[in-house]
Motif scaffolding. Structure first.
Motif, mmCIF file in Angstrom:
data_model
loop_
_atom_site.group_PDB
_atom_site.id
_atom_site.type_symbol
_atom_site.label_atom_id
_atom_site.label_comp_id
_atom_site.label_asym_id
_atom_site.label_seq_id
_atom_site.Cartn_x
_atom_site.Cartn_y
_atom_site.Cartn_z
ATOM 1 N N GLU A 49 0.836 -1.193 0.000
ATOM 2 C CA GLU A 49 0.000 0.000 0.000
ATOM 3 C C GLU A 49 0.878 1.253 0.000
ATOM 4 O O GLU A 49 2.012 1.221 0.485
ATOM 5 C CB GLU A 49 -0.898 0.011 1.244
ATOM 6 N N ASP A 146 -10.368 11.193 5.596
ATOM 7 C CA ASP A 146 -10.079 10.702 4.247
ATOM 8 C C ASP A 146 -10.035 9.177 4.190
ATOM 9 O O ASP A 146 -9.088 8.581 3.681
ATOM 10 C CB ASP A 146 -8.752 11.292 3.758
ATOM 11 N N CYS A 148 -12.717 7.229 2.958
ATOM 12 C CA CYS A 148 -13.688 6.664 2.010
ATOM 13 C C CYS A 148 -13.189 6.750 0.574
ATOM 14 O O CYS A 148 -13.910 7.142 -0.341
ATOM 15 C CB CYS A 148 -15.027 7.390 2.142
ATOM 16 N N TYR A 149 -11.945 6.356 0.364
ATOM 17 C CA TYR A 149 -11.340 6.465 -0.967
ATOM 18 C C TYR A 149 -11.457 5.179 -1.788
ATOM 19 O O TYR A 149 -11.197 5.186 -2.985
ATOM 20 C CB TYR A 149 -9.861 6.873 -0.842
ATOM 21 N N GLU A 150 -11.841 4.074 -1.156
ATOM 22 C CA GLU A 150 -12.038 2.806 -1.867
ATOM 23 C C GLU A 150 -13.315 2.142 -1.367
ATOM 24 O O GLU A 150 -13.658 2.246 -0.185
ATOM 25 C CB GLU A 150 -10.863 1.856 -1.636
ATOM 26 N N ALA A 151 -14.000 1.437 -2.264
ATOM 27 C CA ALA A 151 -15.247 0.772 -1.876
ATOM 28 C C ALA A 151 -15.034 -0.281 -0.790
ATOM 29 O O ALA A 151 -15.804 -0.325 0.177
ATOM 30 C CB ALA A 151 -15.918 0.173 -3.104
ATOM 31 N N PRO A 152 -14.034 -1.183 -0.893
ATOM 32 C CA PRO A 152 -13.860 -2.191 0.163
ATOM 33 C C PRO A 152 -13.583 -1.565 1.530
ATOM 34 O O PRO A 152 -14.123 -2.012 2.546
ATOM 35 C CB PRO A 152 -12.679 -3.021 -0.330
ATOM 36 N N MET A 153 -12.744 -0.544 1.557
ATOM 37 C CA MET A 153 -12.434 0.136 2.820
ATOM 38 C C MET A 153 -13.694 0.750 3.414
ATOM 39 O O MET A 153 -13.999 0.570 4.600
ATOM 40 C CB MET A 153 -11.382 1.223 2.566
ATOM 41 N N THR A 154 -14.453 1.451 2.594
ATOM 42 C CA THR A 154 -15.671 2.097 3.075
ATOM 43 C C THR A 154 -16.664 1.068 3.591
ATOM 44 O O THR A 154 -17.271 1.238 4.658
ATOM 45 C CB THR A 154 -16.309 2.937 1.959
ATOM 46 N N ASP A 175 -13.748 14.665 4.581
ATOM 47 C CA ASP A 175 -13.693 14.158 3.212
ATOM 48 C C ASP A 175 -13.329 15.247 2.223
ATOM 49 O O ASP A 175 -13.982 16.288 2.164
ATOM 50 C CB ASP A 175 -15.040 13.554 2.813
ATOM 51 N N ARG A 178 -13.791 12.398 -1.996
ATOM 52 C CA ARG A 178 -13.550 11.036 -2.465
ATOM 53 C C ARG A 178 -14.853 10.399 -2.943
ATOM 54 O O ARG A 178 -15.960 10.794 -2.565
ATOM 55 C CB ARG A 178 -12.917 10.184 -1.363
ATOM 56 N N TYR A 180 -16.393 7.516 -2.406
ATOM 57 C CA TYR A 180 -17.250 6.599 -1.661
ATOM 58 C C TYR A 180 -17.753 7.167 -0.335
ATOM 59 O O TYR A 180 -18.283 6.425 0.481
ATOM 60 C CB TYR A 180 -16.495 5.286 -1.430
#
Length: 220
Positions: A49, A146, A148-154, A175, A178, A180
């Motif tokens: 990452e 910050d 909510c930058y990827e769907a899986p993370m969110t 935010d 981003r 998501y």
């Protein structure tokens, strides 16, 4: 094998002050590609990452600015800086007089960076290694900058953060636009313009919305 993460961080960064929060000094990198490559070489791994811990991202800067300007938000409270990165928001909460400050991260280098940065600013921050999602609520204020930058993370974190809000914690999402971030169940607290660089973003200024996450809306 990681043997001395603090020495690595000192060697690969310089002490600098975020544009929006000049009161706080941090060990930061100036470019993302060299620190990313150095981290992969040091760990002996590829495809890791990005080194989020090496930068003061817009969301954390906005939350830190808001806390320093309005210290009553954190004073006397138990605070969690969730996905803390370099620990900027945690340090701001400690400076504002929080009773307890924890900074949670899954990246061992972020944990080391948070400890270094807290020591640099002479504040007490407890770095918590590992994923705290699923933990029972033990905080009064949870800061999530910050995230909510990827769907899986969110999808992983948002239901838990809403449960924390339902359990009585005040949960902040910061935010900078981003993809998501949830569209419902947010109460806006402030908007701040955060200087950034094209090395990290696609523009030189990000407008960050800091909102309180409410417990009564379903995540997307």
């Amino acid at each position: 094998m990681v043997t001395d993460p603090e020495a690595f961080i000192r060697a690969q960064t310089a002490v600098a002050r975020p544009a929006l929060v000049p009161e706080i000094a941090l060990h930061l990198a100036t470019e993302i590609t060299p620190i990313w490559q150095a981290t992969e070489a040091w760990l002996g791994a590829e495809g890791i990452e990005p080194p989020f811990w090496a930068f003061a991202w817009p969301g954390s800067q906005a939350m830190a600015r808001l806390i320093l300007d309005r210290p009553a938000h954190a004073a006397g409270r138990r605070v969690l800086d969730f996905a803390a990165g370099c620990g900027l928001a945690a340090i701001a909460a400690a400076r504002a007089g929080a009773a307890l400050v924890e900074a949670a991260e899954i990246d061992p280098l972020a944990i080391a960076a948070t400890r270094l940065n807290a020591a640099l600013n002479e504040v007490a921050v407890t770095a918590v290694a590992g994923d705290v999602v699923g933990a029972p609520c033990r905080w009064d204020l949870i800061l999530a900058g910050d995230v909510c930058y990827e769907a899986p993370m969110t999808g992983h974190i948002l239901p838990w953060l809403r449960r924390m809000a339902a359990a009585g914690a005040e949960v902040w999402l910061a935010d900078p636009g981003r993809a998501y971030v949830p569209r419902e169940g947010l109460q806006e607290l402030a908007r701040l313009d955060v200087p950034t660089t094209r090395e990290l973003e696609d523009r030189e200024l990000r407008r960050v919305t800091v909102s309180r996450l409410l417990p009564d809306a379903d995540p997307p």
